[in-house]
Design a protein around this motif. Sequence first.
Motif, PDB file in Angstrom:
ATOM      1  N   VAL A 283       0.822  -1.213   0.000  1.00  0.00           N
ATOM      2  CA  VAL A 283       0.000   0.000   0.000  1.00  0.00           C
ATOM      3  C   VAL A 283       0.852   1.257   0.000  1.00  0.00           C
ATOM      4  CG1 VAL A 283      -1.870  -1.210   1.188  1.00  0.00           C
ATOM      5  CG2 VAL A 283      -0.232   0.107   2.520  1.00  0.00           C
ATOM      6  N   THR A 284       2.096   1.172   0.495  1.00  0.00           N
ATOM      7  CA  THR A 284       2.949   2.357   0.564  1.00  0.00           C
ATOM      8  C   THR A 284       3.618   2.668  -0.761  1.00  0.00           C
ATOM      9  OG1 THR A 284       3.396   1.966   2.910  1.00  0.00           O
ATOM     10  CG2 THR A 284       4.916   3.400   1.745  1.00  0.00           C
ATOM     11  N   PHE A 285       4.190   1.664  -1.406  1.00  0.00           N
ATOM     12  CA  PHE A 285       5.030   1.907  -2.575  1.00  0.00           C
ATOM     13  C   PHE A 285       4.432   1.415  -3.897  1.00  0.00           C
ATOM     14  CE2 PHE A 285       7.969   1.248   1.061  1.00  0.00           C
ATOM     15  CZ  PHE A 285       8.501   2.527   1.138  1.00  0.00           C
ATOM     16  N   PHE A 286       3.411   0.557  -3.853  1.00  0.00           N
ATOM     17  CA  PHE A 286       2.932  -0.083  -5.078  1.00  0.00           C
ATOM     18  C   PHE A 286       1.438   0.141  -5.318  1.00  0.00           C
ATOM     19  CE2 PHE A 286       6.726  -2.326  -3.748  1.00  0.00           C
ATOM     20  CZ  PHE A 286       7.432  -2.487  -4.938  1.00  0.00           C
ATOM     21  N   ASP A 287       0.847   1.131  -4.648  1.00  0.00           N
ATOM     22  CA  ASP A 287      -0.579   1.458  -4.844  1.00  0.00           C
ATOM     23  C   ASP A 287      -1.483   0.251  -4.606  1.00  0.00           C
ATOM     24  OD1 ASP A 287      -0.079   4.143  -5.469  1.00  0.00           O
ATOM     25  OD2 ASP A 287       0.303   3.651  -7.571  1.00  0.00           O
ATOM     26  N   GLY A 288      -1.092  -0.603  -3.681  1.00  0.00           N
ATOM     27  CA  GLY A 288      -1.926  -1.745  -3.317  1.00  0.00           C
ATOM     28  C   GLY A 288      -1.675  -3.005  -4.112  1.00  0.00           C
ATOM     29  N   ALA A 289      -0.792  -2.973  -5.106  1.00  0.00           N
ATOM     30  CA  ALA A 289      -0.502  -4.188  -5.884  1.00  0.00           C
ATOM     31  C   ALA A 289       0.103  -5.258  -4.986  1.00  0.00           C
ATOM     32  CB  ALA A 289       0.450  -3.855  -7.026  1.00  0.00           C
ATOM     33  N   GLY A 290      -0.406  -6.467  -5.091  1.00  0.00           N
ATOM     34  CA  GLY A 290       0.086  -7.567  -4.274  1.00  0.00           C
ATOM     35  C   GLY A 290      -0.439  -7.582  -2.853  1.00  0.00           C
ATOM     36  N   ALA A 291      -1.448  -6.774  -2.557  1.00  0.00           N
ATOM     37  CA  ALA A 291      -1.959  -6.680  -1.183  1.00  0.00           C
ATOM     38  C   ALA A 291      -3.032  -7.716  -0.868  1.00  0.00           C
ATOM     39  CB  ALA A 291      -2.529  -5.288  -0.929  1.00  0.00           C
ATOM     40  N   GLY A 292      -3.538  -8.435  -1.862  1.00  0.00           N
ATOM     41  CA  GLY A 292      -4.677  -9.322  -1.638  1.00  0.00           C
ATOM     42  C   GLY A 292      -4.394 -10.427  -0.641  1.00  0.00           C
ATOM     43  N   GLN A 293      -3.320 -11.191  -0.851  1.00  0.00           N
ATOM     44  CA  GLN A 293      -3.042 -12.316   0.055  1.00  0.00           C
ATOM     45  C   GLN A 293      -2.735 -11.860   1.472  1.00  0.00           C
ATOM     46  OE1 GLN A 293      -0.336 -15.559  -1.165  1.00  0.00           O
ATOM     47  NE2 GLN A 293       0.656 -15.363   0.842  1.00  0.00           N
ATOM     48  N   PRO A 294      -1.810 -10.900   1.685  1.00  0.00           N
ATOM     49  CA  PRO A 294      -1.545 -10.507   3.073  1.00  0.00           C
ATOM     50  C   PRO A 294      -2.756  -9.906   3.774  1.00  0.00           C
ATOM     51  CG  PRO A 294      -0.430  -9.042   1.544  1.00  0.00           C
ATOM     52  CD  PRO A 294      -0.928 -10.199   0.748  1.00  0.00           C
ATOM     53  N   LEU A 295      -3.583  -9.181   3.037  1.00  0.00           N
ATOM     54  CA  LEU A 295      -4.791  -8.623   3.651  1.00  0.00           C
ATOM     55  C   LEU A 295      -5.732  -9.738   4.088  1.00  0.00           C
ATOM     56  CD1 LEU A 295      -6.507  -6.196   4.400  1.00  0.00           C
ATOM     57  CD2 LEU A 295      -7.405  -6.184   2.069  1.00  0.00           C
ATOM     58  N   ALA A 296      -5.882 -10.770   3.262  1.00  0.00           N
ATOM     59  CA  ALA A 296      -6.742 -11.897   3.621  1.00  0.00           C
ATOM     60  C   ALA A 296      -6.195 -12.639   4.831  1.00  0.00           C
ATOM     61  CB  ALA A 296      -6.879 -12.848   2.431  1.00  0.00           C
TER      62      ALA A 296
END
Length: 355
Positions: A283-296
Amino acid sequence: MLNRIRRPLPTALGIAALAAVLMALLVPLFAAPAANLAPRDLPVAVAGPAPAADELAGRLAAARPGAFEVTTLPDAATADRALRDRQVYGAFVIGPAGVALHTAAAASPTVAALLTEAAAQLSAGTGRPVPVVEVVPAAPDDPRSVGFAAGFLPFAMAAMAAGALLILLVASRVARLLGLVAFGALAGGVGAIVLHGWLGVLDGNPFAEAAAVGIFALAGAATVAGLGAVLGRPGIGLGALLVFLVGNPISAVGAAPELLPQPWGAVGQFLPVGAGGTLLRSVTFFDGAGAGQPLAVLAGYALVGLVLVLVARGPASAGAPDQVGAAGAGAPHPTGPAGAEVSRPAGARTAADTR
């Protein structure tokens, strides 16, 4: 207590032996991942015309077998998009002037340095240096992400302490639940203020950063509190083991999961600290890219922990009824209107009758 007083020497020696065994287990857990950092199926790309890209991909695979998982892409623009989407850590781009290395240091400065070394080795035969282009740089005030990684230690410790204290000091299940939610909200705001506004470790949207820190803090605290509500003090210890003692050294917050010995790098991403670090980077450097798995992962820990706190009737929740019963046992017998004792069934005896 009597055993400790009557046999002090065996007790002292037993404690010393137990502490030594614990140290022998913890030192490798913390030191081994850091001492064995190396690329293992690290996702990278080679971009350029097909014949040249295939040839360079083969050279990478031959130079360090098993180190890289290479994807070939048609051009530099596609490679840069893959970097911004967290699909690869670096891209070797073939152009008219030769090979250039495009990196996403924000994903892992350690990986960016390793790829720079690999590029230098590839160019050793040609004598032409490989230029490095930072597509997604780290925060200007924290270029090596040292502050970013160090910030997760107090986050994990505070979450662990909050979950334990809510179980040990608060009897009401609803109050515990509200305390956990309040801690997550406050920790998110404070974390974003300190890391973004004060230290400059984060360089993204402060509201998204606060949300990421908050869900991580809630997940850690709820894990400790939920296990403590079900199992009592042993559950608090188990929660601390997951959140801190095991989760911290294999989290790869300061490196990358692909650099740790496997399967520990992958396992760490399913524990709160590892998932929290990946989410905050995304969320800090990639505009949320790749955030799906860790958020889940974090949402799962938080939800399960909160449900356990709300419904558990385990050892940590048994204090209040026991206190009521103890108070009732010492209370005088009820009396009638004239002070006479209320009649008891035949054969019933009181504590006074048995003295």
